[in-house]
Design an enzyme around this catalytic site. Structure first.
Site, PDB file in Angstrom:
ATOM      1  N   THR A   1      45.697  45.079  21.912  1.00  0.00           N
ATOM      2  CA  THR A   1      45.071  44.129  20.989  1.00  0.00           C
ATOM      3  C   THR A   1      44.023  44.829  20.132  1.00  0.00           C
ATOM      4  OG1 THR A   1      45.458  42.297  22.515  1.00  0.00           O
ATOM      5  CG2 THR A   1      43.775  41.973  20.815  1.00  0.00           C
TER       6      THR A   1
ATOM      7  N   ARG B   1      37.606  29.469  31.910  1.00  0.00           N
ATOM      8  CA  ARG B   1      36.667  29.990  30.908  1.00  0.00           C
ATOM      9  C   ARG B   1      35.244  29.463  31.104  1.00  0.00           C
ATOM     10  NH1 ARG B   1      39.671  32.432  26.838  1.00  0.00           N
ATOM     11  NH2 ARG B   1      41.724  31.552  26.439  1.00  0.00           N
TER      12      ARG B   1
ATOM     13  N   LYS C   1      38.440  48.005  31.152  1.00  0.00           N
ATOM     14  CA  LYS C   1      39.206  48.500  32.302  1.00  0.00           C
ATOM     15  C   LYS C   1      39.731  49.891  31.929  1.00  0.00           C
ATOM     16  CE  LYS C   1      40.884  44.007  33.959  1.00  0.00           C
ATOM     17  NZ  LYS C   1      42.120  43.253  34.270  1.00  0.00           N
TER      18      LYS C   1
ATOM     19  N   GLY D   1      44.391  47.996  25.630  1.00  0.00           N
ATOM     20  CA  GLY D   1      43.960  48.443  24.310  1.00  0.00           C
ATOM     21  C   GLY D   1      44.922  48.075  23.198  1.00  0.00           C
TER      22      GLY D   1
ATOM     23  N   ASP E   1      40.190  33.552  30.942  1.00  0.00           N
ATOM     24  CA  ASP E   1      40.964  32.474  31.548  1.00  0.00           C
ATOM     25  C   ASP E   1      42.223  32.970  32.238  1.00  0.00           C
ATOM     26  OD1 ASP E   1      43.510  31.348  29.443  1.00  0.00           O
ATOM     27  OD2 ASP E   1      42.300  33.099  28.984  1.00  0.00           O
TER      28      ASP E   1
ATOM     29  N   ASP F   1      41.643  46.052  28.049  1.00  0.00           N
ATOM     30  CA  ASP F   1      42.360  46.644  29.177  1.00  0.00           C
ATOM     31  C   ASP F   1      43.398  47.644  28.659  1.00  0.00           C
ATOM     32  OD1 ASP F   1      44.185  44.570  28.415  1.00  0.00           O
ATOM     33  OD2 ASP F   1      43.519  43.334  30.068  1.00  0.00           O
TER      34      ASP F   1
ATOM     35  N   GLY G   1      38.731  34.151  24.126  1.00  0.00           N
ATOM     36  CA  GLY G   1      37.959  34.703  25.235  1.00  0.00           C
ATOM     37  C   GLY G   1      36.539  35.118  24.936  1.00  0.00           C
TER      38      GLY G   1
ATOM     39  N   GLU H   1      34.802  41.546  21.508  1.00  0.00           N
ATOM     40  CA  GLU H   1      35.949  41.244  22.372  1.00  0.00           C
ATOM     41  C   GLU H   1      35.461  41.012  23.794  1.00  0.00           C
ATOM     42  OE1 GLU H   1      38.708  39.976  22.835  1.00  0.00           O
ATOM     43  OE2 GLU H   1      40.231  41.451  22.330  1.00  0.00           O
ATOM     44  N   ASP H   2      36.107  40.098  24.510  1.00  0.00           N
ATOM     45  CA  ASP H   2      35.711  39.834  25.888  1.00  0.00           C
ATOM     46  C   ASP H   2      36.097  40.981  26.817  1.00  0.00           C
ATOM     47  OD1 ASP H   2      38.436  39.259  25.672  1.00  0.00           O
ATOM     48  OD2 ASP H   2      38.337  37.391  26.803  1.00  0.00           O
TER      49      ASP H   2
END
Length: 179
Positions: free
Chosen positions: A112, A170, A136, A110, A164, A108, A50, A104-105
Site C-alpha cells: 500500500t 477500531r 512490521k 509495504g 480492525d 507491513d 485505519g 498511515e496506521d
C-alpha cells in the site's frame, strides 16, 4: 485498563499495547515532525480508514501550521493483504510543490505504501515523507523510507486504535493481538 480478552467475529484477541504507550509514541512523533517542519506548512495525507485515530492524535501534537487531507485505499481481506492496492477515494487537493506527510496506521508488506508513494510522487510535491504508527519490519517486501515510525512490532495481527478485523475493533483505545 484494557479488557482481558475481546472477541471479534471468529477470533480472540488479548491485550498487546496499552493506550499510554501509543500516546507516548505519538507525542514523540509530533515533536520530531514539528522540529523537522519548522517554518513550513505540511499537508498531512491521512490514509483511511485505519489512520483516522492516529491522524487526529498526531495533529494535536504538531505545533507547526498544517493542513490535513484524506485518501482511502484498500488492500486487505480479512487478516491478510491481498497484495493488490486499489485507490477508492482520491486526493482532491493540489499537492504540487507542497510538503506532504502520508499518515498511515500500519506498514507491513509495504504494498500500500509503495503504491501511495508512487501515486503522490507523480503529483510533484516539494517533499514526501511517511509517518506510520506501527511498522512490521519482518514483513516488508519493499524498500521504503519511513521517516517517522511510532512503534516497530513483530508480525502479529493486531486490532484497536483504528485497526480492525473485517470492520470491527477500531474503537478500542488499546491494541490487542490475535491469539
Amino acid at each position: 485498563m484494557p479488557q482481558s480478552t475481546i472477541t471479534l467475529h471468529d477470533k480472540q484477541f488479548t491485550p498487546y499495547l496499552p493506550a499510554r504507550q501509543i500516546t507516548d509514541a505519538i507525542r514523540e512523533l509530533g515533536s520530531r515532525i514539528s522540529q523537522d517542519y519548522a517554518g513550513r506548512q505540511p499537508l498531512f495525507v491521512s490514509v483511511l480508514n485505519g489512520s483516522f485515530m492516529f491522524t487526529a492524535d498526531l495533529l494535536k501534537e504538531v505545533s507547526v501550521p498544517c493542513e490535513v487531507a484524506f485518501i482511502r485505499v484498500g488492500s486487505y481481506a480479512g487478516t491478510s493483504s491481498t497484495g493488490e492496492v486499489k485507490e477508492i477515494m482520491g486526493l482532491l487537493e493540489d499537492v504540487q510543490g507542497r510538503d506532504l506527510i502520508i499518515v498511515e496506521d500500519i506498514v507491513d508488506t509495504g504494498h500500500t505504501m509503495r503504491a501511495l508513494l508512487d501515486l503522490l510522487s507523480a503529483k510533484q510535491p516539494a517533499s514526501l515523507a511517511v509517518a506510520t504508527l506501527f511498522l512490521k519490519p519482518e514483513c516488508l517486501q519493499h524498500e521504503l523510507e519511513l521517516r517517522y515510525v511510532g512503534l516497530s512490532i513483530p508480525n502479529d495481527f493486531i486490532v484497536g486504535y483504528g485497526l480492525d478485523y473485517d470492520g470491527l475493533g477500531r474503537n478500542y483505545p488499546d491494541v490487542y493481538k490475535a491469539v
